[in-house]
Design a protein around this motif. Structure first.
Motif, PDB file in Angstrom:
ATOM      1  N   LEU A  73      17.225   8.757  -5.504  1.00  0.00           N
ATOM      2  CA  LEU A  73      16.040   9.517  -5.905  1.00  0.00           C
ATOM      3  C   LEU A  73      14.953   9.401  -4.853  1.00  0.00           C
ATOM      4  CD1 LEU A  73      14.552  11.110  -8.151  1.00  0.00           C
ATOM      5  CD2 LEU A  73      13.809   8.901  -9.069  1.00  0.00           C
ATOM      6  N   GLY A  74      14.518  10.545  -4.349  1.00  0.00           N
ATOM      7  CA  GLY A  74      13.382  10.598  -3.449  1.00  0.00           C
ATOM      8  C   GLY A  74      12.233  11.326  -4.113  1.00  0.00           C
ATOM      9  N   SER A  75      11.150  11.499  -3.381  1.00  0.00           N
ATOM     10  CA  SER A  75       9.990  12.172  -3.963  1.00  0.00           C
ATOM     11  C   SER A  75      10.239  13.656  -4.183  1.00  0.00           C
ATOM     12  CB  SER A  75       8.771  11.981  -3.048  1.00  0.00           C
ATOM     13  OG  SER A  75       9.041  12.496  -1.757  1.00  0.00           O
ATOM     14  N   ARG A  76      11.245  14.219  -3.513  1.00  0.00           N
ATOM     15  CA  ARG A  76      11.475  15.672  -3.616  1.00  0.00           C
ATOM     16  C   ARG A  76      12.929  16.031  -3.914  1.00  0.00           C
ATOM     17  NH1 ARG A  76       9.465  18.190   1.731  1.00  0.00           N
ATOM     18  NH2 ARG A  76       9.564  20.124   0.529  1.00  0.00           N
TER      19      ARG A  76
ATOM     20  N   PRO B 224       7.937  10.268  -8.936  1.00  0.00           N
ATOM     21  CA  PRO B 224       8.602  11.011 -10.018  1.00  0.00           C
ATOM     22  C   PRO B 224       8.825  10.176 -11.273  1.00  0.00           C
ATOM     23  CG  PRO B 224       9.716  11.363  -7.913  1.00  0.00           C
ATOM     24  CD  PRO B 224       8.758  10.224  -7.716  1.00  0.00           C
ATOM     25  N   LEU B 225       9.037   8.862 -11.120  1.00  0.00           N
ATOM     26  CA  LEU B 225       9.257   8.010 -12.285  1.00  0.00           C
ATOM     27  C   LEU B 225       7.967   7.772 -13.055  1.00  0.00           C
ATOM     28  CD1 LEU B 225      11.678   5.302 -10.814  1.00  0.00           C
ATOM     29  CD2 LEU B 225      12.266   7.308 -12.173  1.00  0.00           C
ATOM     30  N   ILE B 226       6.871   7.581 -12.338  1.00  0.00           N
ATOM     31  CA  ILE B 226       5.583   7.333 -12.999  1.00  0.00           C
ATOM     32  C   ILE B 226       5.042   8.605 -13.631  1.00  0.00           C
ATOM     33  CG2 ILE B 226       3.174   6.666 -12.566  1.00  0.00           C
ATOM     34  CD1 ILE B 226       4.260   4.705 -10.470  1.00  0.00           C
TER      35      ILE B 226
ATOM     36  N   LEU C  40       2.590  18.046  -3.133  1.00  0.00           N
ATOM     37  CA  LEU C  40       2.530  19.438  -3.597  1.00  0.00           C
ATOM     38  C   LEU C  40       3.734  19.773  -4.472  1.00  0.00           C
ATOM     39  CD1 LEU C  40       1.256  21.290  -0.400  1.00  0.00           C
ATOM     40  CD2 LEU C  40       0.049  21.079  -2.582  1.00  0.00           C
ATOM     41  N   ASP C  41       4.901  19.274  -4.088  1.00  0.00           N
ATOM     42  CA  ASP C  41       6.109  19.543  -4.863  1.00  0.00           C
ATOM     43  C   ASP C  41       6.009  18.922  -6.251  1.00  0.00           C
ATOM     44  OD1 ASP C  41       8.958  20.563  -4.837  1.00  0.00           O
ATOM     45  OD2 ASP C  41       9.307  18.452  -5.314  1.00  0.00           O
ATOM     46  N   GLU C  42       5.560  17.662  -6.322  1.00  0.00           N
ATOM     47  CA  GLU C  42       5.411  16.986  -7.612  1.00  0.00           C
ATOM     48  C   GLU C  42       4.371  17.688  -8.482  1.00  0.00           C
ATOM     49  OE1 GLU C  42       5.968  13.861 -10.532  1.00  0.00           O
ATOM     50  OE2 GLU C  42       7.166  14.623  -8.852  1.00  0.00           O
ATOM     51  N   ALA C  43       3.236  18.054  -7.877  1.00  0.00           N
ATOM     52  CA  ALA C  43       2.177  18.728  -8.630  1.00  0.00           C
ATOM     53  C   ALA C  43       2.656  20.071  -9.167  1.00  0.00           C
ATOM     54  CB  ALA C  43       0.951  18.926  -7.742  1.00  0.00           C
ATOM     55  N   HIS C  44       3.418  20.808  -8.366  1.00  0.00           N
ATOM     56  CA  HIS C  44       3.915  22.112  -8.796  1.00  0.00           C
ATOM     57  C   HIS C  44       4.922  21.965  -9.932  1.00  0.00           C
ATOM     58  CE1 HIS C  44       5.277  26.266  -8.560  1.00  0.00           C
ATOM     59  NE2 HIS C  44       6.520  25.829  -8.472  1.00  0.00           N
TER      60      HIS C  44
END
Length: 409
Positions: free
Chosen positions: A367-370, A168-170, A200-204
């Motif tokens: 902070l996590g990936s989702r 998420p930071l990058i 998938l969550d980040e891409a969406h």
């Protein structure tokens, strides 16, 4: 290895660098919609002999302490070769290690990079290794690359848990799923599902594209599509080699995500704009922050925890708790005016100047990936704390980014 043999090996490797004896090869990256290339990833080969393969070449660089120098040389030679080639409408994918991005590039690399970004599309691939080792320098390099029109790809997702936490930071334009996921014999396993759901969550949320690596069979194309990939790479589409001529590019274009604004404020100033703030005591805020940290102990996902104790103390109980979290794979940063750099283990200490506005704040950012969670406070004129909480992941990411310039240690 004897001294004479070691010296000879060092001298031979030095000759590779000084003679720029790097031969770039290129592997196609295709759109899975029409299976035509959108670009080519540059890979490196050394001269015939013991430095020919990429693994031997970069292992020698690591032994000599010259990894960044080799990385920049490979980027420069690939850029020059790609610029000279007749491959219109194609993007160049260039690999760089995060530690390399944290160093200043040589002048010849800057020149080659500027030339190719003016003429062609460039995708800067950040490999998963040591993503959070120097976060401030890395994210500065990412912002600079975007200012020069380059896209950002985060490589080998799934091979290293740290890359998931930093995703998420990058804020990548392209997320490359590691070949181990595509070729997994247990695609429904918990570990694979964890990676796929996060990607998938980040891409969406951000509009990023997913690129599946290691596609070798038609069946693996179906697997890649089922995981949300719109781009593919692997031996099925072409092995690394010279750039081809006259190849018809794909009609599908690469994604470009919205850059995140990096605020020069503090976590409190940013989060208080959209979250309710109430006066409270140090003890009650300690309970609020403790609740966030307790949630960190229960997660099994890669994550980042940033704790600012301001001008308060960082005690042994907190150190033990944070050591436990680092042992579970969570990156922990602790900021404070009395915090030393060396806190033991894998906890990163960030000393603050007493004049830093953060000295008057208390913050816990998880902070996590989702997901993202935060407790934040600032001392008011009466000596109490104005405090609040936030469970909006996008706001927590923005708050984490306000700390980036302090994480240069």
């Amino acid at each position: 290895m004897g001294e004479d043999v070691r010296y000879a090996a060092d001298a031979d490797f030095d000759a590779v660098l000084t003679g720029r004896l790097i031969e770039p090869v290129f592997q196609p990256v295709v759109s899975l919609a029409d299976e035509r290339p959108v670009g080519y990833e540059a890979l490196a080969r050394g001269p015939k002999g013991r430095f020919h393969t990429a693994s031997d070449l970069f292992a020698a660089a690591a032994r000599a302490g010259r990894s960044a120098e080799l990385d920049w040389l490979c980027a420069a030679t690939a850029s020059e070769r790609f610029r000279e080639a007749d491959v219109p409408g194609m993007a160049l994918f260039v690999n760089l290690n995060p530690d390399t991005l944290a160093t200043d590039p040589p002048d010849n690399v800057v020149e080659a990079y500027l030339e190719i970004t003016r003429e062609r599309e460039v995708v800067l691939e950040i490999t998963e290794q040591s993503v959070m080792r120097q976060p401030a320098r890395l994210l500065d390099a990412v912002l600079d690359a975007r200012n020069r029109t380059a896209r950002i790809a985060l490589d080998d997702i799934g091979a290293d848990p740290g890359s998931l936490a930093a995703m998420p930071l990058i804020n990548p334009d392209i997320i490359k799923i590691d070949r181990s996921i595509i070729q997994s014999r247990s695609p429904s396993s918990w570990a694979v599902s964890q990676v796929v759901n996060a990607v998938l969550d980040e891409a969406h949320r951000r509009g990023a594209q997913i690129l599946a690596e290691g596609i070798e069979t038609r069946e693996q194309i179906a697997v890649a599509r089922s995981l949300g990939a719109s781009l593919g790479q692997g031996w099925l589409f072409g092995r690394p080699g010279p750039l081809p001529h006259g190849v018809r590019p794909s009609e599908h274009h690469l994604a470009r995500v919205r850059p995140r604004h990096v605020s020069r404020t503090t976590p409190f100033e940013l989060l208080a704009e959209t979250s309710d703030v109430h006066s409270t005591s140090e003890e009650l805020f300690g309970s609020m922050a403790g609740h966030i940290e307790n949630q960190a102990t229960e997660t099994s996902d890669p994550a980042i925890l940033a704790v600012n104790v301001g001008d308060g103390e960082y005690d042994d109980e907190a150190r033990i708790r944070h050591t436990y979290l680092t042992n579970r794979g969570i990156d922990v940063f602790v900021l404070g005016t009395a915090v030393p750099e060396n806190l033991g283990g894998r906890i990163r200490g960030i000393p603050l100047d007493t004049a830093d506005p953060l000295a008057q704040e208390r913050t816990v950012l998880f902070l996590g990936s989702r997901y993202g969670r935060a407790a934040f406070a600032r001392r008011n004129g009466s000596g109490a704390l104005d405090a609040g909480t936030c469970y909006d992941p996008e706001r927590v990411i923005e708050a984490m980014l306000t700390l980036v310039n302090r994480l240069a240690h």
